[in-house]
Design a protein around this motif. Sequence first.
Motif, PDB file in Angstrom:
ATOM      1  N   THR A  19     -28.586  55.774 -73.934  1.00 52.14           N
ATOM      2  CA  THR A  19     -28.888  55.150 -72.652  1.00 52.14           C
ATOM      3  C   THR A  19     -28.552  56.138 -71.542  1.00 52.14           C
ATOM      4  O   THR A  19     -27.860  57.126 -71.741  1.00 52.14           O
ATOM      5  N   VAL A  20     -29.039  55.857 -70.345  1.00 51.46           N
ATOM      6  CA  VAL A  20     -28.729  56.671 -69.172  1.00 51.46           C
ATOM      7  C   VAL A  20     -27.899  55.808 -68.233  1.00 51.46           C
ATOM      8  O   VAL A  20     -28.276  54.679 -67.924  1.00 51.46           O
ATOM      9  N   VAL A  21     -26.764  56.345 -67.782  1.00 50.53           N
ATOM     10  CA  VAL A  21     -25.838  55.567 -66.966  1.00 50.53           C
ATOM     11  C   VAL A  21     -25.635  56.250 -65.615  1.00 50.53           C
ATOM     12  O   VAL A  21     -25.400  57.453 -65.542  1.00 50.53           O
ATOM     13  N   ASP A  22     -25.706  55.461 -64.555  1.00 53.78           N
ATOM     14  CA  ASP A  22     -25.487  55.947 -63.203  1.00 53.78           C
ATOM     15  C   ASP A  22     -24.002  55.779 -62.861  1.00 53.78           C
ATOM     16  O   ASP A  22     -23.521  54.645 -62.705  1.00 53.78           O
ATOM     17  N   VAL A  23     -23.278  56.884 -62.767  1.00 57.72           N
ATOM     18  CA  VAL A  23     -21.841  56.844 -62.483  1.00 57.72           C
ATOM     19  C   VAL A  23     -21.571  56.150 -61.152  1.00 57.72           C
ATOM     20  O   VAL A  23     -20.593  55.410 -61.000  1.00 57.72           O
ATOM     21  N   ARG A  24     -22.442  56.362 -60.175  1.00 58.46           N
ATOM     22  CA  ARG A  24     -22.251  55.746 -58.859  1.00 58.46           C
ATOM     23  C   ARG A  24     -22.280  54.226 -58.950  1.00 58.46           C
ATOM     24  O   ARG A  24     -21.516  53.532 -58.266  1.00 58.46           O
ATOM     25  N   LEU A  25     -23.158  53.702 -59.804  1.00 64.45           N
ATOM     26  CA  LEU A  25     -23.250  52.252 -59.970  1.00 64.45           C
ATOM     27  C   LEU A  25     -21.995  51.700 -60.641  1.00 64.45           C
ATOM     28  O   LEU A  25     -21.526  50.613 -60.298  1.00 64.45           O
ATOM     29  N   VAL A  26     -21.467  52.450 -61.608  1.00 64.01           N
ATOM     30  CA  VAL A  26     -20.226  52.035 -62.276  1.00 64.01           C
ATOM     31  C   VAL A  26     -19.130  51.805 -61.240  1.00 64.01           C
ATOM     32  O   VAL A  26     -18.429  50.782 -61.250  1.00 64.01           O
ATOM     33  N   LEU A  27     -18.978  52.763 -60.324  1.00 60.16           N
ATOM     34  CA  LEU A  27     -17.907  52.694 -59.334  1.00 60.16           C
ATOM     35  C   LEU A  27     -18.230  51.738 -58.188  1.00 60.16           C
ATOM     36  O   LEU A  27     -17.333  51.111 -57.618  1.00 60.16           O
ATOM     37  N   LYS A  28     -19.497  51.619 -57.844  1.00 58.06           N
ATOM     38  CA  LYS A  28     -19.897  50.669 -56.801  1.00 58.06           C
ATOM     39  C   LYS A  28     -19.486  49.249 -57.204  1.00 58.06           C
ATOM     40  O   LYS A  28     -18.939  48.485 -56.396  1.00 58.06           O
ATOM     41  N   MET A  29     -19.739  48.900 -58.471  1.00 58.89           N
ATOM     42  CA  MET A  29     -19.384  47.563 -58.937  1.00 58.89           C
ATOM     43  C   MET A  29     -17.870  47.392 -59.014  1.00 58.89           C
ATOM     44  O   MET A  29     -17.348  46.293 -58.802  1.00 58.89           O
TER      45      MET A  29
ATOM     46  N   LYS B  11     -17.037  62.489 -66.488  1.00 57.21           N
ATOM     47  CA  LYS B  11     -17.618  62.306 -65.149  1.00 57.21           C
ATOM     48  C   LYS B  11     -17.085  61.041 -64.495  1.00 57.21           C
ATOM     49  O   LYS B  11     -16.696  61.044 -63.322  1.00 57.21           O
ATOM     50  N   VAL B  12     -17.091  59.940 -65.262  1.00 56.53           N
ATOM     51  CA  VAL B  12     -16.609  58.665 -64.725  1.00 56.53           C
ATOM     52  C   VAL B  12     -15.114  58.753 -64.419  1.00 56.53           C
ATOM     53  O   VAL B  12     -14.644  58.293 -63.367  1.00 56.53           O
ATOM     54  N   LYS B  13     -14.348  59.359 -65.321  1.00 55.63           N
ATOM     55  CA  LYS B  13     -12.901  59.474 -65.132  1.00 55.63           C
ATOM     56  C   LYS B  13     -12.578  60.228 -63.851  1.00 55.63           C
ATOM     57  O   LYS B  13     -11.729  59.802 -63.046  1.00 55.63           O
ATOM     58  N   LEU B  14     -13.254  61.351 -63.644  1.00 59.23           N
ATOM     59  CA  LEU B  14     -13.002  62.181 -62.465  1.00 59.23           C
ATOM     60  C   LEU B  14     -13.396  61.460 -61.181  1.00 59.23           C
ATOM     61  O   LEU B  14     -12.654  61.453 -60.196  1.00 59.23           O
ATOM     62  N   ALA B  15     -14.572  60.835 -61.197  1.00 57.81           N
ATOM     63  CA  ALA B  15     -15.045  60.124 -60.005  1.00 57.81           C
ATOM     64  C   ALA B  15     -14.160  58.915 -59.699  1.00 57.81           C
ATOM     65  O   ALA B  15     -13.848  58.637 -58.530  1.00 57.81           O
ATOM     66  N   ALA B  16     -13.740  58.185 -60.744  1.00 55.50           N
ATOM     67  CA  ALA B  16     -12.902  57.000 -60.555  1.00 55.50           C
ATOM     68  C   ALA B  16     -11.547  57.385 -59.972  1.00 55.50           C
ATOM     69  O   ALA B  16     -10.987  56.668 -59.124  1.00 55.50           O
ATOM     70  N   LYS B  17     -11.029  58.523 -60.414  1.00 57.22           N
ATOM     71  CA  LYS B  17      -9.714  58.979 -59.939  1.00 57.22           C
ATOM     72  C   LYS B  17      -9.717  59.189 -58.425  1.00 57.22           C
ATOM     73  O   LYS B  17      -8.716  58.937 -57.743  1.00 57.22           O
ATOM     74  N   GLN B  18     -10.842  59.626 -57.892  1.00 61.04           N
ATOM     75  CA  GLN B  18     -10.944  59.848 -56.445  1.00 61.04           C
ATOM     76  C   GLN B  18     -10.837  58.538 -55.668  1.00 61.04           C
ATOM     77  O   GLN B  18     -10.517  58.534 -54.478  1.00 61.04           O
ATOM     78  N   LEU B  19     -11.108  57.424 -56.347  1.00 56.51           N
ATOM     79  CA  LEU B  19     -11.047  56.104 -55.706  1.00 56.51           C
ATOM     80  C   LEU B  19      -9.824  55.320 -56.154  1.00 56.51           C
ATOM     81  O   LEU B  19      -9.731  54.108 -55.932  1.00 56.51           O
ATOM     82  N   ASP B  20      -8.870  56.006 -56.810  1.00 54.26           N
ATOM     83  CA  ASP B  20      -7.659  55.367 -57.337  1.00 54.26           C
ATOM     84  C   ASP B  20      -7.981  54.252 -58.335  1.00 54.26           C
ATOM     85  O   ASP B  20      -7.296  53.224 -58.383  1.00 54.26           O
ATOM     86  N   ILE B  21      -9.041  54.458 -59.096  1.00 49.85           N
ATOM     87  CA  ILE B  21      -9.416  53.533 -60.164  1.00 49.85           C
ATOM     88  C   ILE B  21      -9.143  54.226 -61.496  1.00 49.85           C
ATOM     89  O   ILE B  21      -9.550  55.373 -61.704  1.00 49.85           O
ATOM     90  N   HIS B  22      -8.452  53.532 -62.382  1.00 48.19           N
ATOM     91  CA  HIS B  22      -8.018  54.126 -63.642  1.00 48.19           C
ATOM     92  C   HIS B  22      -9.002  53.795 -64.763  1.00 48.19           C
ATOM     93  O   HIS B  22      -9.346  52.630 -64.965  1.00 48.19           O
ATOM     94  N   LEU B  23      -9.469  54.822 -65.460  1.00 49.92           N
ATOM     95  CA  LEU B  23     -10.306  54.612 -66.637  1.00 49.92           C
ATOM     96  C   LEU B  23      -9.384  54.454 -67.843  1.00 49.92           C
ATOM     97  O   LEU B  23      -8.736  55.409 -68.283  1.00 49.92           O
ATOM     98  N   LEU B  24      -9.302  53.235 -68.374  1.00 52.95           N
ATOM     99  CA  LEU B  24      -8.388  52.945 -69.479  1.00 52.95           C
ATOM    100  C   LEU B  24      -8.893  53.465 -70.818  1.00 52.95           C
ATOM    101  O   LEU B  24      -8.120  53.973 -71.623  1.00 52.95           O
ATOM    102  N   ASP B  25     -10.193  53.302 -71.055  1.00 52.12           N
ATOM    103  CA  ASP B  25     -10.715  53.667 -72.369  1.00 52.12           C
ATOM    104  C   ASP B  25     -12.233  53.683 -72.326  1.00 52.12           C
ATOM    105  O   ASP B  25     -12.858  53.152 -71.412  1.00 52.12           O
ATOM    106  N   HIS B  26     -12.793  54.323 -73.313  1.00 60.17           N
ATOM    107  CA  HIS B  26     -14.225  54.239 -73.593  1.00 60.17           C
ATOM    108  C   HIS B  26     -14.310  53.922 -75.076  1.00 60.17           C
ATOM    109  O   HIS B  26     -13.808  54.692 -75.907  1.00 60.17           O
ATOM    110  N   VAL B  27     -14.918  52.788 -75.393  1.00 55.04           N
ATOM    111  CA  VAL B  27     -14.948  52.328 -76.781  1.00 55.04           C
ATOM    112  C   VAL B  27     -16.393  52.223 -77.263  1.00 55.04           C
ATOM    113  O   VAL B  27     -17.225  51.578 -76.631  1.00 55.04           O
ATOM    114  N   ILE B  28     -16.656  52.891 -78.380  1.00 51.85           N
ATOM    115  CA  ILE B  28     -17.966  52.795 -79.031  1.00 51.85           C
ATOM    116  C   ILE B  28     -17.888  51.660 -80.051  1.00 51.85           C
ATOM    117  O   ILE B  28     -16.976  51.607 -80.875  1.00 51.85           O
TER     118      ILE B  28
END
Length: 231
Positions: free
Chosen positions: A157-167, A199-216
């Motif tokens: 799939t293709v994921v928009d990192v901006r949308l992840v953080l916007k939500m 990418k998500v981890k780095l971008a989230a860190k700038q907003l003080d949002i913690h990425l706990l995990d990525h689970v497949i």
Amino acid sequence: MEQNNPFSIKNWAEDDKPREKLMLKGKSALSDAELLAIIIGSGSRNESAVDLSKRILAQVQNNLNILGKLSLKQLTEFKGIGEAKAISIIAATELGRRRRTEEVQELVKINSSRVIFDVMQPIIGELPHEEFWVLYLNNANKIIHKAQLSKGGITGTVVDVRLVLKMALEHNALSIVLTHNHPSGKLLASDSDIELTQKVKLAAKQLDIHLLDHVIITENGYYSFAEEGIL
């Protein structure tokens, strides 16, 4: 005058009547075949509903998960199963799947990768295509929102990192969990999975949002980036 059918439920021996057995002994006393016989309702002149159910279950290795994946066309290929009975079976197995989804919604606090699997497996674990979901958590690591952010083919799939953080900002989430399924059943992270996670981890860190995990997620297991030390 109504024809007396020796194979109808009302003419079976008492122990062989699924409906009566359920009322007298409770639902847990019935075998899978007897429960399926109640859904089917009737057999044929040459085969009882229980025998028909046993024959169907034997063809799916007595595995209800396999039964739940059969299409209308596949079910009607069984002798004695017409469209109406096939629809009843599909409806019953879908209700079972939805019940599992509602039950795991009570597991709202994320304190392990296993809990993430329990929440998401009923939703994406058995899909024939990939879907990417994000869990949004509050300061107690409880799920306040979950969202499908992309839906793709068999391989990705293709994921928009901006949308992840916007939500995340919209729901005032302090932590997030990424999750997606592998229809192939492979419990390995691809290069693109790892790249997206970073990418998500780095971008989230700038907003003080913690990425706990990525689970497949697959049908029978999971792969946790946190547990594997690659987060």
